[in-house]
Design a protein around this motif. Structure first.
Motif, short mmCIF file in Angstrom:
data_model
loop_
_atom_site.label_atom_id
_atom_site.label_comp_id
_atom_site.label_asym_id
_atom_site.label_seq_id
_atom_site.Cartn_x
_atom_site.Cartn_y
_atom_site.Cartn_z
N MET A 196 1.29 2.67 -8.58
CA MET A 196 2.04 4.04 -7.52
C MET A 196 2.73 4.90 -8.91
O MET A 196 3.47 4.02 -9.53
N GLN A 243 -6.11 4.08 -2.01
CA GLN A 243 -6.74 4.36 -0.64
C GLN A 243 -8.03 4.74 -1.17
O GLN A 243 -9.06 4.18 0.02
N ARG A 249 -5.96 8.70 6.23
CA ARG A 249 -4.04 8.81 5.53
C ARG A 249 -2.68 8.34 6.01
O ARG A 249 -2.13 8.68 6.42
N SER A 298 5.80 7.90 -0.15
CA SER A 298 4.55 8.85 -0.77
C SER A 298 3.46 8.07 -0.12
O SER A 298 2.63 7.97 0.30
N GLY A 299 3.64 8.15 1.69
CA GLY A 299 2.83 7.16 2.30
C GLY A 299 2.86 8.79 2.77
O GLY A 299 2.81 9.76 3.26
N PHE A 328 -2.54 4.93 6.56
CA PHE A 328 -2.83 3.31 5.20
C PHE A 328 -1.61 2.70 5.73
O PHE A 328 0.21 3.33 6.20
N ASP A 385 7.03 2.69 2.74
CA ASP A 385 6.96 4.06 2.26
C ASP A 385 6.67 3.94 3.93
O ASP A 385 6.71 5.93 3.97
N ASP A 393 -1.51 2.18 -5.37
CA ASP A 393 -2.53 3.19 -4.25
C ASP A 393 -3.93 2.39 -4.38
O ASP A 393 -4.89 2.71 -5.38
N ASP A 437 0.49 -1.30 -0.90
CA ASP A 437 -0.28 0.14 0.30
C ASP A 437 1.38 1.19 -0.05
O ASP A 437 1.76 1.38 0.92
N GLN A 438 0.60 2.60 -0.92
CA GLN A 438 1.42 3.12 -1.40
C GLN A 438 2.50 2.84 -0.98
O GLN A 438 3.22 4.03 -1.64
N THR A 439 3.17 1.84 -1.84
CA THR A 439 4.55 1.68 -2.71
C THR A 439 4.78 1.70 -4.17
O THR A 439 4.65 1.87 -4.52
#
Length: 204
Positions: A85, A18, A43, A173-174, A46, A153, A16, A11-13
Motif C-alpha cells: 500500500m 484486491q 469492495r 484505505s479500506g 475485503f 483499515d 493491496d 489487506d488494504q492496510t
C-alpha cells in the motif's frame, strides 16, 4: 512511554491484495460452474474471513468445495498482483530504523499471509505475523506481543486494539471512512501509511 511494538492488519492496510482475492474467487467459482462476480461486489468485504466474503458475493455456494479451489488459486496459481500500500515500505523502514518491532495480524490463513508479504516485498521488514484471526480475536496476539499500537483499515481492527490495550491507528484505505473509524475507537486516522511516522512520534 508507549511500547515500541506495533501491529498491522494486512489487506488494504499494508498490502493491496484486491486483484489476487478477486482473481482467486473468480477462478474457484468458474471451477464450480457458478456465475462470475463483479469486482466491485467485493469492495465492502475485503479483510473479512473467506467464508463471510463468499456468503456475501455468492450466496448458497458450498464453502467446503470452494475453499480448496480458492486456496489453490491464491497460494499456488497466484492470479493478479500484490503490492505494498502507498507509504508501506517507507513506514516499515522508518520503524526498523527507529527500533520498533512490527508484526502482522490478519484474517487470512497463515500460508496466505506469508505469501502475500513475500509477493509484496515486505517480509524482511517485519518481525512476525499471525493468521486466521478476525475482529476481537486479533486482540489476543496484539496483547501477547505487547504492542503499544495497532494499525488497520477496519472498524474491527480498532475494536481489537482497544480490547488489547493498544492505541488504534486507522488508515482510510479500506471500506470505512474517518467518522466510522473514530467511532470505533481510533486515536488517529491517516490517509496513507506515509503519515504513520509523524503520528507515532506524536503519540509515543
Amino acid at each position: 512511554m508507549t511500547s515500541r511494538t506495533i501491529g498491522f492488519d494486512l489487506d488494504q492496510t499494508l498490502v493491496d491484495t484486491q486483484e489476487r482475492i478477486v482473481g482467486s474467487f473468480r477462478s474457484a467459482l468458474r471451477a464450480m460452474q457458478l456465475p462470475d462476480v463483479d469486482a466491485e461486489a467485493f469492495r465492502p468485504w475485503f479483510g473479512y474471513p473467506l467464508g463471510q466474503i463468499l456468503a456475501q458475493v455468492s450466496p448458497g455456494a458450498d464453502e467446503a468445495v470452494f475453499t480448496p479451489l480458492y486456496r489453490q488459486a491464491y497460494d499456488v496459481d497466484r492470479p493478479g498482483t500484490i503490492a505494498p500500500m502507498p507509504g508501506a515500505v517507507e513506514a516499515l523502514e522508518w520503524l526498523h530504523a527507529n527500533a520498533f518491532r512490527s508484526f502482522v495480524v490478519s484474517a487470512k490463513n497463515t500460508p496466505a499471509v506469508e505469501a502475500s508479504l513475500a509477493d509484496a516485498g515486505l517480509a524482511h521488514l517485519l518481525d512476525g505475523f499471525h493468521g486466521d484471526l478476525f475482529g476481537e480475536q486479533k486482540a489476543i496476539p496484539i496483547r501477547q506481543e505487547g504492542a503499544g499500537f495497532y494499525v488497520g483499515d477496519h472498524i474491527a481492527d480498532m475494536h481489537a486494539a482497544s480490547l488489547a490495550g493498544a492505541v488504534g491507528i486507522a488508515v482510510v484505505s479500506g471500506g470505512h471512512d474517518e467518522h466510522a473509524l473514530r467511532e470505533a475507537g481510533a486515536a488517529a486516522v491517516i490517509r496513507t501509511l506515509a503519515e504513520l511516522p509523524e503520528v507515532l512520534t506524536r503519540l509515543s
